[in-house]
Enzyme design. Structure first.
Site, PDB file in Angstrom:
ATOM      1  N   TYR A  36      -6.668   5.222  11.587  1.00  0.00           N
ATOM      2  CA  TYR A  36      -5.432   6.005  11.184  1.00  0.00           C
ATOM      3  C   TYR A  36      -5.424   7.469  11.056  1.00  0.00           C
ATOM      4  CZ  TYR A  36      -2.723   3.190   7.539  1.00  0.00           C
ATOM      5  OH  TYR A  36      -1.749   2.544   7.903  1.00  0.00           O
ATOM      6  N   ARG A  67       0.715  -1.340  -0.062  1.00  0.00           N
ATOM      7  CA  ARG A  67       0.187   0.147  -0.456  1.00  0.00           C
ATOM      8  C   ARG A  67       0.793   1.072   0.139  1.00  0.00           C
ATOM      9  NH1 ARG A  67      -0.568   4.733   2.520  1.00  0.00           N
ATOM     10  NH2 ARG A  67      -0.004   3.800   4.364  1.00  0.00           N
ATOM     11  N   ASP A  68       1.952   1.563   0.856  1.00  0.00           N
ATOM     12  CA  ASP A  68       2.287   2.732   1.017  1.00  0.00           C
ATOM     13  C   ASP A  68       3.459   2.925   0.232  1.00  0.00           C
ATOM     14  OD1 ASP A  68       3.384   4.972   2.071  1.00  0.00           O
ATOM     15  OD2 ASP A  68       2.932   5.370   4.340  1.00  0.00           O
ATOM     16  N   THR A  96       2.943  11.253   9.163  1.00  0.00           N
ATOM     17  CA  THR A  96       2.893  11.706   8.374  1.00  0.00           C
ATOM     18  C   THR A  96       3.946  11.798   6.998  1.00  0.00           C
ATOM     19  OG1 THR A  96       0.661  11.332   8.325  1.00  0.00           O
ATOM     20  CG2 THR A  96       1.241  11.933   5.994  1.00  0.00           C
ATOM     21  N   GLU A 105      -4.593  10.786  10.101  1.00  0.00           N
ATOM     22  CA  GLU A 105      -3.289  11.303   9.725  1.00  0.00           C
ATOM     23  C   GLU A 105      -3.083  12.282   9.968  1.00  0.00           C
ATOM     24  OE1 GLU A 105      -5.117  12.375   5.525  1.00  0.00           O
ATOM     25  OE2 GLU A 105      -3.037  11.736   4.097  1.00  0.00           O
TER      26      GLU A 105
HETATM   27  C1  LIG Z   1      -2.122   7.374   4.432  1.00  0.00           C
HETATM   28  C2  LIG Z   1      -1.830   7.637   5.577  1.00  0.00           C
HETATM   29  C3  LIG Z   1      -1.901   6.544   6.166  1.00  0.00           C
HETATM   30  C4  LIG Z   1      -0.228   7.750   5.658  1.00  0.00           C
HETATM   31  O1  LIG Z   1       0.432   6.623   5.013  1.00  0.00           O
HETATM   32  C5  LIG Z   1       0.981   8.236   6.595  1.00  0.00           C
HETATM   33  O2  LIG Z   1       0.120   9.375   7.310  1.00  0.00           O
HETATM   34  O3  LIG Z   1       2.185   8.299   6.377  1.00  0.00           O
END
Ligand SMILES: CC(C)C(=O)C(=O)O
Length: 523
Positions: free
Chosen positions: A142, A14-15, A177, A144
């Site tokens: 989460y 995902r990330d 983030t 953010e």
């Molecule tokens: C999209 C979010 C969860 C993220 O990766 C972050 O805030 O770092």
């Protein structure tokens, strides 16, 4: 002493996929998911953001189908949005059972991006969580921009955490983030939060903008966090996330009171697979997984390794499924060469070892990349050279190769101290060189042996500046013999092999009869 367990959530799919230019296919997502859960043994994986694309839906379905059949479904997560249940519908189609709901962790983001009050936001979040419960979907939340929230609007963060403490959720996920936290702040913020909500499971999600991802992950664990988000090779948005390999090694080596389920020995295999699938090359100096990090380059280090492992630390390559190697180049000493010879099962006497070392240093000086695979060629060249006297020397040459013109060679050859020059054109550069040479010898009433075979060997697995070896077979009226030349340039190899032939023949030209070198030759 009972160890404290830290959950590792891998978010490479995902990330990590948010690394610029990266997109995993359906089968790549499935293969990586399988390796992460079955081989590396991470606790959970986050594999996509909901609603991204049709292809993403297919990929997530492929993973959930496999995960259902193998008992991993509860460990597969997807990032979702506060969108009145649209993400939940997507999850139901994809067969996912755990959502990681993206909400606002700073007042700044809430007011400027969503333009909502905390109360409106909380109520919509509650709606999504309850929808999830109805559909059998578990929720992690989460926050953010949580790190900036802690710096600039801590009242909002704690108001929000108070609300979340009343909700039907599994975990709270705290991201840095923008990767702005220092290790000191990470520790302090997380310690305060854990002290206030000891019963809640918190994950920390580091970003690496200041290269502090690993240090911050370490401090998060010290502060009492329950889980960490990591990515293979540190992939992720902008400068990426905290890298899996480094964080795992740090925890295992510096935090003996912590338990993690990961298998260190599988890290390299997974890293290389992710490197291949993503197309993002692992920097050579990346700790644990980089090409160079278990290579001793300085001779003194190789020597020290022989003496009580003086240059080892606890990061032993075997832990991670890797091997130590000893570089060959201008800083290699005898010890580096010996280590490589040992691996090849070769042994040289002191004098030959010295010569081979000297040759490797010379090649290193020329910026050649010398690998273990090159070593047998270098040895044969060095030992072979011992057999030749230096009566004939190719002093200099100009070889030309151009479009529309025949290749040509101008050569200067020193024979017994006297320099002779000649020029010829041929079908290729080496052909032109040989023609010029035969004219030069013919003008002195001598004929050269015929070239009857020409073989080039390139060391296996070599790079573009690899060493190659040319073996030429020569024939006179009485004997056939071979000479070899070694260089990174094929033509130079052939010229070196020819120079050896000239030295063998010198003084024997009367004894053996050579041949006219090609009738079609021209000056
Ligand atoms: C999209 C979010 C969860 C993220 O990766 C972050 O805030 O770092």
């Amino acid at each position: 002493m009972k160890k404290r367990k830290i959950e590792i959530m891998d978010t490479t799919l995902r990330d990590g996929e948010q690394t610029s230019g990266v997109s995993f296919s359906v089968s790549e997502k499935l293969t990586i998911s399988q390796l992460l859960l079955e081989e590396l043994k991470v606790d959970r994986i986050e594999i996509a953001s909901a609603r991204v694309s049709e292809g993403e839906l297919e990929a997530v379905k492929a993973v959930t189908t496999w995960a259902t059949a193998n008992g991993y479904l509860e460990r597969v997560e997807v990032l979702t949005f506060v969108d009145h249940g649209i993400s939940i519908d997507w999850m139901l189609q994809a067969g996912v059972k755990v959502q990681n709901l993206l909400t606002k962790g700073s007042l700044n983001h809430l007011t400027h991006q969503l333009k909502k009050t905390p109360e409106q936001h909380f109520s919509e979040i509650n709606q999504v969580i309850e929808l999830g419960v109805k559909e059998g979907i578990k929720t992690n939340v989460y926050l953010e921009d949580w790190s900036n929230g802690m710096r600039n609007s801590p009242e909002y963060v704690f108001q929000y955490l108070d609300f979340l403490a009343t909700q039907n959720i599994e975990r709270i996920l705290l991201p840095d983030t923008l990767g702005v936290l220092t290790p000191h702040e990470t520790f302090k913020f997380l310690k305060d939060i854990k002290a206030k909500y000891p019963q809640i499971h918190f994950d920390f999600h580091a970003h690496n903008d200041y290269d502090l991802g690993t240090a911050n992950a370490l401090e998060a664990v010290n502060a009492g966090i329950d889980g960490l988000h990591l990515t293979v090779n540190g992939m992720g948005e902008r400068a990426g996330n905290a890298p899996m390999a480094s964080v795992i090694a740090v925890i295992n080596d510096f935090l003996p009171e912590i338990e993690i389920s990961l298998k260190e020995c599988s890290i390299y295999k997974v890293s290389k697979l992710v490197e291949t699938f993503s197309g993002v090359r692992i920097p050579a100096n990346k700790p644990i997984v980089g090409e160079n990090v278990f290579t001793q380059t300085a001779g003194i280090h190789a020597d020290g390794d022989n003496k009580n492992n003086l240059y080892f630390n606890d990061l032993l390559p075997e832990r991670f499924g890797r091997k130590r190697s000893y570089a060959l180049g201008k800083t290699s000493g005898k010890a580096n060469i010996e280590k490589n010879l040992q691996e090849l099962g070769l042994k040289l006497n002191d004098a030959d070892l010295k010569k081979v070392t000297q040759r490797v240093i010379e090649l290193g000086d020329l910026k050649e990349t010398v690998t273990q695979d090159d070593l047998p060629y270098i040895i044969s060249d060095v030992l072979d050279s011992k057999a030749y006297q230096d009566k004939v020397k190719v002093e200099s040459y100009v070889l030309s190769h151009s479009k529309g013109l025949r290749p040509s060679a101008t050569i200067a050859i020193k024979i017994n101290g006297e320099v002779y020059e000649e020029h010829a054109q041929g079908d290729g550069q080496f052909d032109a060189f040989m023609l010029a040479l035969s004219f030069l010898y013919k003008s002195q009433g001598k004929l050269l042996p015929a070239l009857i075979d020409y073989v080039v060997h390139i060391a296996p697995g070599s790079s573009s500046d690899a060493l190659c070896e040319t073996v030429i077979t020569w024939q006179t009226d009485k004997k056939t013999f071979k000479t070899r030349g070694l260089d990174s340039d094929q033509t130079v190899c052939a010229i070196k092999a020819t120079e050896k032939m000239l030295n063998i023949m010198e003084g024997q030209m009367q004894e053996y009869k050579g041949f006219e070198y090609q009738e079609s030759s021209s000056k």
